[in-house]
Motif scaffolding. Structure first.
Motif, PDB file in Angstrom:
ATOM      1  N   PHE A   8       0.835  -1.200   0.000  1.00 27.78           N
ATOM      2  CA  PHE A   8       0.000   0.000   0.000  1.00 27.78           C
ATOM      3  C   PHE A   8       0.875   1.258   0.000  1.00 27.78           C
ATOM      4  O   PHE A   8       0.629   2.202  -0.756  1.00 27.78           O
ATOM      5  CB  PHE A   8      -0.936   0.014   1.209  1.00 27.78           C
ATOM      6  N   SER A  62       2.367   2.413  -3.355  1.00 27.13           N
ATOM      7  CA  SER A  62       1.505   3.008  -4.385  1.00 27.13           C
ATOM      8  C   SER A  62       0.663   4.169  -3.866  1.00 27.13           C
ATOM      9  O   SER A  62      -0.136   4.726  -4.615  1.00 27.13           O
ATOM     10  CB  SER A  62       0.573   1.931  -4.956  1.00 27.13           C
ATOM     11  N   ALA A  63       0.830   4.547  -2.601  1.00 21.99           N
ATOM     12  CA  ALA A  63       0.023   5.619  -2.014  1.00 21.99           C
ATOM     13  C   ALA A  63       0.399   6.969  -2.599  1.00 21.99           C
ATOM     14  O   ALA A  63       1.488   7.158  -3.141  1.00 21.99           O
ATOM     15  CB  ALA A  63       0.203   5.635  -0.500  1.00 21.99           C
ATOM     16  N   GLN A  89      -4.843   6.421  -1.014  1.00 20.13           N
ATOM     17  CA  GLN A  89      -4.619   5.971  -2.385  1.00 20.13           C
ATOM     18  C   GLN A  89      -4.685   7.144  -3.356  1.00 20.13           C
ATOM     19  O   GLN A  89      -5.354   8.146  -3.084  1.00 20.13           O
ATOM     20  CB  GLN A  89      -5.705   4.964  -2.788  1.00 20.13           C
ATOM     21  N   SER A 122      -8.234   8.169  -4.098  1.00 17.91           N
ATOM     22  CA  SER A 122      -9.081   8.624  -2.994  1.00 17.91           C
ATOM     23  C   SER A 122      -9.716   9.970  -3.329  1.00 17.91           C
ATOM     24  O   SER A 122      -9.053  10.895  -3.773  1.00 17.91           O
ATOM     25  CB  SER A 122      -8.259   8.755  -1.713  1.00 17.91           C
TER      26      SER A 122
END
Length: 325
Positions: free
Chosen positions: A20, A23-24, A83, A86
Motif C-alpha cells: 500500500f 503506491s500511495a 490511495q 481517494s
C-alpha cells in the motif's frame, strides 16, 4: 455512508502494508515497515489499517502514549496515508472511522504530524481540512527551508565565495560507507558540544537502514588531504532530497567545506528531483528561528514551506456527519 473496518497493524500485515505504501499518493520509504521497525523498542506501535470490504484503502503509521495516539513520534512526518484514487467524499468517512475507532479504544486525542506537500505525488490536504472541521488545533508549525530545483536560484555572494574556496583547495567529495567515522569523529561531538544532544539514529542503526534502503539513504564525506572535514547523510524520496544529518570540523569555515559539499549535492545529486529540503531551523518547538542557520539555508536560494501539527479530539468524529450538504 460507506462502511469501513479498522484493525491494528500486526506483523502478519507486513506485505499488504508495504504494498500500500509503495503506491500511495502521500507516502515515502519512511512509512515502510522496515524503516519503522528500527525503533520499535522505543514506541508502542498503534498503526492502523482501514478496509472497505476486503480492500485496504488507508493506513495510519502511529504510536500510542497513554490516551493519545501520534502519527508517528519516531518519523519526520506522518498522517493518514491515502490511495491516488481517494476522493474527498471517501476520505471524510475514512477519517471519521479512524477517529471513532480511536475513541472506542479509549484514545482521547490524535496528534497528526502532516507530511509536507512536496513529498506527495498528488495534492493531499484533505486531512488538514477535516481536522479543522473537527475543531482540531494547530499545536505547532515548522518553517521548513526548501529549494525548488527547477526554478532559478539566487545564491548569495558569501556562499559563492565559500564554494569557490573549496574548489581552490581541491576538497575531495566522496560517496562512501565510512558512516561510523563521520558519526564518531564529527556528528556526535558536534551535536554534544553545540546542542547538548545526540543523533536520533545510532551509527549502527543508520548503517542498517542504509543497507535496507540503499537508493533512499546515501552518505557523502568531504576530505582535505585524506582527512575527513565534513559530511552529510541524505534521505532521498521520489521528489525530494533531504539532508538528515550534517556536521563539519572546526576548520569548516576556513575551508568552505560544507558550502562546497552542498553546492555539489544540490546541483549534482538532486538534479533529477524536484526539491531540496533543508528542514527547519528552529528551537522551542518551532517558536524561535535560529537566525544564522536559517540565513545560511536561504543564502543557497531556499524559501519557506510550512508543516502543520494538529491535535484532534477523537470524540469530535460526529462533526464530520454534517459536512456534506
Amino acid at each position: 455512508m460507506k462502511n469501513y473496518s479498522i484493525r491494528l497493524y500486526t506483523s502478519d500485515d507486513y506485505a499488504i502494508w508495504n504494498d500500500f505504501i509503495s503506491s500511495a499518493k502521500n507516502a515515502t520509504f519512511l512509512f515502510h515497515r522496515d524503516f519503522m521497525e528500527y525503533h520499535s523498542d522505543r514506541f508502542q506501535d498503534f498503526s492502523l489499517l482501514v478496509f472497505e470490504g476486503e480492500e485496504l484503502v488507508s493506513v495510519l503509521p502511529a504510536n500510542r502514549v497513554k490516551d493519545s495516539v501520534f502519527s508517528h513520534q519516531g518519523l519526520t512526518y506522518g498522517g493518514v496515508v491515502l490511495q491516488p484514487k481517494s476522493k474527498l467524499y471517501d476520505t471524510i468517512f475514512v477519517f471519521r472511522a479512524i477517529l471513532k475507532f480511536l475513541n472506542d479504544n479509549n484514545v482521547s486525542k490524535l496528534f497528526l504530524k502532516q507530511i509536507p506537500t512536496i513529498y506527495c505525488d498528488y495534492s493531499s490536504d484533505e486531512i488538514n481540512y477535516l481536522s479543522h472541521i473537527c475543531k482540531g488545533n494547530v499545536v505547532m508549525k515548522h518553517n521548513v527551508s526548501v529549494i525548488t530545483l527547477n526554478q532559478k536560484r539566487l545564491i548569495s555572494k558569501s556562499r559563492r565565495e565559500c564554494i569557490n574556496r573549496g574548489k581552490k583547495l581541491e576538497l575531495d567529495i566522496r560517496e562512501d560507507n565510512k558512516m561510523e567515522l563521520f558519526w564518531n569523529d564529527l556528528l556526535i561531538p558536534n551535536l554534544r558540544d553545540k546542542y547538548n544532544s545526540k543523533p536520533v539514529h545510532s551509527a549502527e542503526e543508520i548503517i542498517a537502514l542504509k543497507n535496507k534502503f540503499p537508493h533512499n539513504i546515501r552518505h557523502f564525506n568531504v576530505y582535505k588531504d585524506d582527512k575527513l572535514v565534513c559530511g552529510t547523510t541524505l534521505f532521498i524520496t521520489k521528489r525530494v532530497v533531504k539532508p538528515q544529518y550534517i556536521a563539519g570540523s572546526e576548520s569548516n569555515n576556513e575551508l568552505g567545506s560544507i558550502d562546497f559539499l552542498y553546492d555539489f549535492l544540490i546541483n549534482e545529486v538532486a538534479k533529477s528531483h524536484d526539491y531540496f529540503d533543508f528542514g527547519p531551523s528552529h528551537e522551542n518547538n518551532g517558536l524561535q528561528i535560529v537566525k544564522n542557520i536559517n540565513f545560511w539555508k536561504e543564502s543557497f536560494g531556499a524559501h519557506s514551506l510550512i508543516q502543520d501539527f494538529y491535535e484532534v479530539e477523537t470524540a469530535n468524529f460526529e462533526l464530520l456527519d454534517s459536512i456534506l450538504i
